[in-house]
Design a protein around this motif. Structure first.
Motif, PDB file in Angstrom:
ATOM      1  N   THR A   1       0.852  -1.184   0.000  1.00  0.00           N
ATOM      2  CA  THR A   1       0.000   0.000   0.000  1.00  0.00           C
ATOM      3  C   THR A   1       0.889   1.235   0.000  1.00  0.00           C
ATOM      4  OG1 THR A   1      -1.629  -1.186   1.350  1.00  0.00           O
ATOM      5  CG2 THR A   1      -1.888   1.199   1.169  1.00  0.00           C
TER       6      THR A   1
ATOM      7  N   ASN B   1       0.486   5.665  -0.004  1.00  0.00           N
ATOM      8  CA  ASN B   1      -0.378   6.849   0.046  1.00  0.00           C
ATOM      9  C   ASN B   1       0.476   8.113   0.085  1.00  0.00           C
ATOM     10  OD1 ASN B   1      -3.098   5.571   0.375  1.00  0.00           O
ATOM     11  ND2 ASN B   1      -2.164   4.771   2.252  1.00  0.00           N
TER      12      ASN B   1
ATOM     13  N   SER C   1       1.335  11.650  -4.587  1.00  0.00           N
ATOM     14  CA  SER C   1       0.744  12.232  -5.792  1.00  0.00           C
ATOM     15  C   SER C   1       1.689  13.170  -6.535  1.00  0.00           C
ATOM     16  CB  SER C   1      -0.560  12.959  -5.444  1.00  0.00           C
ATOM     17  OG  SER C   1      -0.367  13.889  -4.396  1.00  0.00           O
TER      18      SER C   1
ATOM     19  N   THR D   1      -0.472   6.016  -6.471  1.00  0.00           N
ATOM     20  CA  THR D   1      -0.667   6.230  -5.043  1.00  0.00           C
ATOM     21  C   THR D   1      -2.142   6.178  -4.683  1.00  0.00           C
ATOM     22  OG1 THR D   1      -0.113   7.734  -3.217  1.00  0.00           O
ATOM     23  CG2 THR D   1      -0.808   8.748  -5.297  1.00  0.00           C
ATOM     24  N   ASN D   2      -2.407   5.924  -3.395  1.00  0.00           N
ATOM     25  CA  ASN D   2      -3.774   5.949  -2.850  1.00  0.00           C
ATOM     26  C   ASN D   2      -4.710   4.999  -3.592  1.00  0.00           C
ATOM     27  OD1 ASN D   2      -2.466   8.771  -2.345  1.00  0.00           O
ATOM     28  ND2 ASN D   2      -4.120   8.634  -0.845  1.00  0.00           N
ATOM     29  N   ARG D   3      -4.225   3.796  -3.898  1.00  0.00           N
ATOM     30  CA  ARG D   3      -5.041   2.799  -4.587  1.00  0.00           C
ATOM     31  C   ARG D   3      -5.497   1.679  -3.645  1.00  0.00           C
ATOM     32  NH1 ARG D   3      -4.634   2.004  -9.827  1.00  0.00           N
ATOM     33  NH2 ARG D   3      -6.684   1.065  -9.445  1.00  0.00           N
TER      34      ARG D   3
END
Length: 428
Positions: free
Chosen positions: A189, A191, A194, A209-211
């Motif tokens: 993971t 996060n 961006s 990112t943030n998936r």
């Protein structure tokens, strides 16, 4: 206890342990790079030594030949892992980038382990070991990449678990050969990255990112030998193949080769020498080939070469290099019921000083481990083992680690680790 009943009990314990691994929220480990320093609580008390000295049913994690030498056993344990990590950016021309960043939003983690071995005949044994193969975690409430365009907090969480069924054969009383299938489960993971999620940086914008969590699996092989050269001297050797794992599709725009994250090849040799009937000195040397994993080995500077965007086959990565780990330990049988252990291991830093910027998300920079452990044999014959591992704080001072296109400057990262574990095992 009948063999059938014993097998049923062992099978239920194995299923329970497998499920606990699959659903454990976060697993990470005392690390050489990101791989564990050793497998099994007794090995951890000896700084991860185990190539020539199998001690419990998790022996196959260190050397599958050990499955032939520990008898019929069940061992399970749990460790409490407490890392301290963070980073400092200096000399950046980007407004707001320079400063210190605490990566300790998540402060502790738990690591389960399980092993089972069964002697089928005087020459042949089988077993299975389930353990945390390695991992990394860092969580910045204040995002180090915010000044470069990232939003929200920044974090990475990487878990790598291994299930290794093994078979071992003794061609003679003095030698054992072993092989294990190495099934790997990975979870990743990321996060707050961006700043790198754009067409000018990534080959797959929107998959950086943030998936959420993504998983990956793969198969490999472990081979090993242990020889009793003299009554006092044992030698061992082991090799673990590279695992070509399935890709992290959700993060194909971050990791090289469209989300590839293979498990590196490693190999080692070991020695165990019984100085007295009570005192045994041990040592291992291990080589870990991080250079064979593109997403780890590709330097971030690859981004400056046309076509090498993040996620491409030669895309910029973490720039890790191969490392050699040297481990020393001593085991002392204080009495028939109490064994004491201690050890020390050291290695090089897999992260070159000019690669610190991207490794803000993975500051695996500890170099040493100091360990202590003991085993108490109860009146029923069961064994209670404990181990404490301390990796002293190590700080890397980056030199030219931030590319000029991103404002230049340097990154200084640190990592310190403590782990306290307990295991319970018995002979069947």
């Amino acid at each position: 206890m009948s063999m059938k009943f014993s097998f049923l009990i062992s099978s239920r314990i194995l299923v329970t342990m497998l499920l606990s691994f699959l659903f454990f929220p976060t697993v990470t480990h005392a690390t050489n790079g990101y791989l564990s320093n050793g497998y099994g609580m007794k090995s951890q008390g000896l700084a991860g030594v185990g190539v020539a000295l199998p001690q419990d049913a998790l022996a196959a994690g260190n050397n599958p030949a050990g499955t032939a030498l520990v008898g019929d056993r069940i061992d399970f344990g749990l460790s409490w892992f407490m890392p301290e990590r963070g980073t400092t950016i200096t000399g950046s021309s980007v407004p707001g980038a320079s400063g210190s960043y605490d990566g300790n939003y998540k402060k502790s983690f738990f690591i389960p382990e399980f092993g089972y071995t069964k002697q089928l005949s005087n020459a042949t044994s089988i077993g299975v070991a389930v353990f945390g193969n390695g991992g990394l975690n860092i969580d910045y409430p204040r995002n180090p990449f915010a000044a470069y365009g990232s939003k929200g907090s920044a974090s990475t969480d990487f878990v790598q678990l291994s299930l290794s069924p093994s078979v071992a054969w003794k061609p003679s009383e003095q030698h054992a050969l072993g092989a294990a299938v190495n099934f790997i489960y990975q979870r990743f993971t990321a996060n707050g990255l961006s700043a790198f999620d754009n067409p000018g940086t990534s080959a797959y914008p929107g998959s950086v990112t943030n998936r959420g969590a993504d998983s990956s699996t793969g198969w490999g092989l472990r081979l090993g030998w242990i020889g009793q050269i003299t009554p006092a001297l044992s030698l061992g050797a082991t090799w673990v193949s590279k695992v070509s794992a399935t890709k992290f599709d959700k993060y194909k725009g971050l990791l090289a080769d469209a989300g590839s994250f293979d498990v590196p090849e490693n190999y080692g040799i070991g020695i165990a020498y019984k100085i007295t009937p009570a005192l045994t000195l041990v040592a291992d040397v291990q080589e870990i080939r991080y250079s064979g994993v593109r997403s780890l080995a590709n330097p971030l500077s690859n981004l400056t070469v046309q076509g090498n965007l993040l996620g491409s086959p030669n895309g910029g990565g973490f720039g890790w290099k191969d490392i050699t780990v040297v481990k020393f330990g001593a085991s002392y049988e204080y009495s028939k019921n109490l064994t004491l252990r201690g050890g020390y291991s050291c290695k090089g830093n897999p992260i070159p000083s000019d690669q610190n910027f991207f490794n803000i998300a993975a500051p695996a920079v500890v170099k040493d481990h100091l360990t202590f452990g003991s085993t108490w044999k109860t009146s029923s014959g069961a064994e209670l083992s404990v181990a404490y591992v301390h990796a002293p704080k190590n700080t890397t001072n980056g030199r030219g680690s931030i590319p000029a296109a991103l404002g230049g400057g340097d990154v200084k990262s640190f990592l310190e680790e403590d782990i306290l574990g307990v295991a319970y095992g018995w002979k069947l």
